[in-house]
Design an enzyme around this catalytic site. Structure first.
Site, PDB file in Angstrom:
ATOM      1  N   GLU A 269       0.862  -1.179   0.000  1.00 25.68           N
ATOM      2  CA  GLU A 269       0.000   0.000   0.000  1.00 25.68           C
ATOM      3  C   GLU A 269       0.902   1.233   0.000  1.00 25.68           C
ATOM      4  O   GLU A 269       1.733   1.395   0.894  1.00 25.68           O
ATOM      5  CB  GLU A 269      -0.908   0.033   1.235  1.00 25.68           C
ATOM      6  CG  GLU A 269      -1.904  -1.110   1.341  1.00 25.68           C
ATOM      7  CD  GLU A 269      -3.099  -0.957   0.424  1.00 25.68           C
ATOM      8  OE1 GLU A 269      -3.202   0.093  -0.272  1.00 25.68           O
ATOM      9  OE2 GLU A 269      -3.925  -1.889   0.380  1.00 25.68           O
ATOM     10  N   VAL A 270       0.749   2.061  -1.010  1.00 25.70           N
ATOM     11  CA  VAL A 270       1.515   3.297  -1.088  1.00 25.70           C
ATOM     12  C   VAL A 270       0.540   4.458  -1.206  1.00 25.70           C
ATOM     13  O   VAL A 270      -0.587   4.282  -1.679  1.00 25.70           O
ATOM     14  CB  VAL A 270       2.513   3.261  -2.275  1.00 25.70           C
ATOM     15  CG1 VAL A 270       1.793   3.281  -3.607  1.00 25.70           C
ATOM     16  CG2 VAL A 270       3.550   4.353  -2.175  1.00 25.70           C
TER      17      VAL A 270
END
Length: 309
Positions: free
Chosen positions: A274-275
């Site tokens: 997750e960015v």
């Protein structure tokens, strides 16, 4: 006290029916091209890798071929590695991170792993920059037997013959401001429940499998990504998106119980990236680079473990 306006579709407290889904679908607009952004890149790799069409989505009037890139030098004794992106179509760096890895880095591992890359699992949603498919279903909660989401069912069919052989699966995602402004409110409205606002994590983090935690693997990925972009800190409750932070930048979910993509094989090593592309501390380019760094670090860890076993 701030009072949130109700979601503009449906009646608060009442789950959507077919009429509400139709109203929602009518509001969706095509913003970009799967053919131009994804299929053209996949086609450019045909001279170096095997490219397979593992399914086709017929969402009239559009039809979307589902493509995967595979190692040409396939040997059963090598570690099987699965890379997926675009399960949520709006999470752009997941798609382009998977493609860039295939373009620029996958050849490094030729002859050492059996690689399968499915760069854009949800092309209809990619084009509309959305989380759901046309039936208002979240593919990343639909990886289960007899899945109602065609995207999920197709990917599960792709891996069925080798799901027990996969050693590592990394699934590339983003967490965006639109999660709070649109997608979570829409989910609450669809399900007829109250929307409870949350905090969007500022930075990169990973989701490990609570049923099969692999902390050393997760930390190897975090260490590599930290050289590219910042890692999300825990909030004041020691959590990220409501889950306890078990190590810097790492939380845990039960992959299979939740029907998540990273739970579709018997892989020992699994993770969901997750960015946060909306952060003032990063850029879309850094987010793609972070996804690539995560994939490379994950494969390097597996190869090191294999060598030592």
């Amino acid at each position: 006290m701030t009072t949130l306006a109700p979601y503009p579709i449906g009646t608060p407290g009442v789950p959507w029916g077919s009429a509400e889904v139709a109203t929602w679908l009518a509001k969706q607009t095509r913003h970009r091209s799967y053919e131009k952004d994804v299929l053209s890149v996949v086609d450019s790799l045909r001279s170096r890798y095997d490219v397979v069409e593992y399914g086709r989505l017929d969402y009239s009037p559009e039809t979307y071929p589902l493509m995967a890139i595979k190692s040409r030098q396939w040997r059963d004794e090598l570690p099987y590695v699965l890379v997926t992106g675009g399960v949520h179509g709006y999470e752009t760096s997941g798609v382009h991170g998977a493609l860039r890895f295939a373009e620029q880095h996958a050849s490094t591992y030729e002859g050492r792993i059996n690689l399968i890359v499915a760069p854009c699992v949800s092309p209809w949603a990619y084009e509309r920059i959305h989380r759901w498919n046309p039936h208002a279903l979240d593919p990343n909660r639909s990886f289960r037997k007899d899945s109602p989401a065609r995207e999920s069912a197709a990917l599960m069919r792709l891996v069925e013959d080798f799901r027990e052989s996969v050693m590592m699966h990394i699934d590339l995602h983003e967490t965006t401001d639109s999660d709070e402004s649109e997608f979570r409110p829409a989910l609450a409205a669809r399900d007829g429940v109250a929307f409870e606002p949350d905090e969007v994590p500022d930075g990169f983090y990973l989701v490990d499998d609570s049923e099969n935690p692999q902390p050393a693997f997760q930390q190897a990925v975090i260490a590599a990504v930290a050289k590219v972009t910042h890692i999300a800190p825990a909030d004041c409750n020691g959590q990220i998106i409501g889950s306890t932070v078990v190590a810097p930048g790492v939380i845990e979910y039960s992959m299979r119980k939740l029907g998540l993509c990273a739970g579709i094989t018997e892989a020992r090593y699994t993770t969901t990236t997750e960015v946060y592309p909306d952060s003032p501390r990063t850029s879309p380019e850094q987010c793609i680079a972070a996804q690539v760094a995560a994939v490379c670090a994950a494969i390097d860890f597996v190869l090191a473990e294999t060598a030592n076993s």
